[in-house]
Design a protein around this motif. Structure first.
Motif, PDB file in Angstrom:
ATOM      1  N   GLN A  68      17.165  -8.478 -43.640  1.00  0.00           N
ATOM      2  CA  GLN A  68      18.006  -8.234 -42.464  1.00  0.00           C
ATOM      3  C   GLN A  68      17.763  -6.875 -41.808  1.00  0.00           C
ATOM      4  OE1 GLN A  68      21.626  -8.747 -44.670  1.00  0.00           O
ATOM      5  NE2 GLN A  68      22.040 -10.784 -43.811  1.00  0.00           N
ATOM      6  N   ALA A  69      17.585  -5.846 -42.641  1.00  0.00           N
ATOM      7  CA  ALA A  69      17.543  -4.477 -42.103  1.00  0.00           C
ATOM      8  C   ALA A  69      16.523  -4.294 -40.976  1.00  0.00           C
ATOM      9  CB  ALA A  69      17.310  -3.481 -43.236  1.00  0.00           C
ATOM     10  N   PRO A  70      15.253  -4.711 -41.146  1.00  0.00           N
ATOM     11  CA  PRO A  70      14.302  -4.471 -40.046  1.00  0.00           C
ATOM     12  C   PRO A  70      14.645  -5.246 -38.777  1.00  0.00           C
ATOM     13  CG  PRO A  70      13.278  -5.722 -41.843  1.00  0.00           C
ATOM     14  CD  PRO A  70      14.612  -5.287 -42.333  1.00  0.00           C
ATOM     15  N   VAL A  71      15.259  -6.423 -38.939  1.00  0.00           N
ATOM     16  CA  VAL A  71      15.643  -7.214 -37.759  1.00  0.00           C
ATOM     17  C   VAL A  71      16.744  -6.486 -36.990  1.00  0.00           C
ATOM     18  CG1 VAL A  71      16.562  -9.433 -36.977  1.00  0.00           C
ATOM     19  CG2 VAL A  71      15.026  -9.354 -38.953  1.00  0.00           C
ATOM     20  N   ILE A  72      17.714  -5.933 -37.718  1.00  0.00           N
ATOM     21  CA  ILE A  72      18.808  -5.203 -37.073  1.00  0.00           C
ATOM     22  C   ILE A  72      18.269  -3.942 -36.392  1.00  0.00           C
ATOM     23  CG2 ILE A  72      20.922  -3.877 -37.535  1.00  0.00           C
ATOM     24  CD1 ILE A  72      21.489  -5.952 -39.797  1.00  0.00           C
ATOM     25  N   ARG A  73      17.391  -3.235 -37.077  1.00  0.00           N
ATOM     26  CA  ARG A  73      16.847  -1.999 -36.510  1.00  0.00           C
ATOM     27  C   ARG A  73      15.952  -2.254 -35.303  1.00  0.00           C
ATOM     28  NH1 ARG A  73      18.231   2.310 -39.041  1.00  0.00           N
ATOM     29  NH2 ARG A  73      18.805   2.317 -41.230  1.00  0.00           N
ATOM     30  N   ALA A  74      15.305  -3.426 -35.289  1.00  0.00           N
ATOM     31  CA  ALA A  74      14.373  -3.715 -34.186  1.00  0.00           C
ATOM     32  C   ALA A  74      15.093  -4.154 -32.919  1.00  0.00           C
ATOM     33  CB  ALA A  74      13.391  -4.809 -34.620  1.00  0.00           C
ATOM     34  N   HIS A  75      16.384  -4.439 -33.019  1.00  0.00           N
ATOM     35  CA  HIS A  75      17.111  -4.959 -31.864  1.00  0.00           C
ATOM     36  C   HIS A  75      17.230  -3.888 -30.782  1.00  0.00           C
ATOM     37  CE1 HIS A  75      20.917  -6.453 -29.810  1.00  0.00           C
ATOM     38  NE2 HIS A  75      20.004  -7.347 -29.572  1.00  0.00           N
ATOM     39  N   PRO A  76      16.711  -4.195 -29.590  1.00  0.00           N
ATOM     40  CA  PRO A  76      16.832  -3.197 -28.523  1.00  0.00           C
ATOM     41  C   PRO A  76      18.286  -3.172 -28.048  1.00  0.00           C
ATOM     42  CG  PRO A  76      15.920  -5.221 -27.637  1.00  0.00           C
ATOM     43  CD  PRO A  76      16.134  -5.457 -29.113  1.00  0.00           C
TER      44      PRO A  76
END
Lengths: 137, 137, 137
Positions: A68-76
């Motif tokens: 989950q973490a990289p998906v959340i961080r990648a969200h513009p």
């Protein structure tokens, strides 16, 4: 009092970027609907509003998985601090630091980001919350 | 009903010392203003109210950093259990253990600190919360 | 509006099985009392409502100790997803996915469990919450 005019009061305790983003979205939504919004900063959330630290990395909740973490961080999208500023621009949003937490972290108002309007005790916060909604995040 | 007389109901789920302190401060503040306060103990918060364990070390939230934790721990001030006792002294504060969580942890009321007033189900809690504020911590 | 008819609105952020269980119990309790219940799924809670993932292991809160975790896991009783279904059967329970979180996780409604009724933005959620209680879990 018209029901729509009742305040929504957010007690921000957590200082992780995901919870602060969720809180900021609620603040923007309520402000856009014309509702007064009170924000009361305690503990880790207060620490996140320190001057010069607002846009630092405040990590994610401990439950964020490796998937989950990289998906959340990648969200513009706007940073939570920008969302709070936007909420202040469109509505009546008052951000207060909890006096007890200020004392705990040995902080003065000059140590905080300028979007924090002041310092108040829990009694003043409870009075401003009146009979509106109180949300602990 | 006068708006100031509406209850504030705290659902305590978390059992860490920082969240219990934040909850206790809200309880004291509301009680001092003459508002009824309902406290409903679930999960880790219930475990923290076990007789003889109240003042044990219940750790801090997982998000406490190595820099923050010692500052929070060094802060003088009343323990959260003392704040809840103070709240009960000054106001109408009712602390109930969640029946389901009692069952989960195989507890009886005699296992709990005497400041816990009783055991109730979620329906009774929701009825006591009435149309006042409900805060999940 | 009769006070008992005011909605209770649950903003679900956390996706761990313990917090989702606590939320489901509040939803069932409120629904059984005839109150409308709005559920708004964000972040980790939304991820937990993905189709086919609902009954997967979503872990416990980070604060669960080595002594507490097996006791919580051993507790018999309905899974939180069954409790939400029960709440929908007995009352007026509306489960909406947060549009922003859907976008963040690149999800479409077909990716979600059928008990999720739709997708909405924060403004629609705030409007449905009206002057009822708002609880962030």
């Amino acid at each position: 009092m018209d029901e729509q005019e009742k305040p929504i009061s957010l007690v921000l305790f957590s200082g992780t970027d995901d919870k602060l983003s969720a809180a900021a979205v609620l603040a923007v939504g309520a402000a856009a609907m014309g509702r007064p919004v009170n924000v009361f900063l305690q503990y880790y959330a207060l620490d996140a509003f320190r001057s010069g630290k607002v846009t630092a990395d405040h990590a994610l909740s401990a439950e964020a998985t490796i998937a989950q973490a990289p998906v959340i961080r990648a969200h513009p999208g706007l940073h939570w601090s920008e969302l709070f500023k936007q909420a202040k621009d469109v509505g009546e949003v008052n951000i207060q630091a909890c006096a007890l937490s200020m004392e705990m972290f040995h902080l003065k108002q000059a140590d905080l980001d300028p979007m924090v309007d002041g310092i108040e005790g829990v009694a003043a916060f409870m009075a401003s919350a009146s009979d509106g909604q109180v949300v602990f995040i």
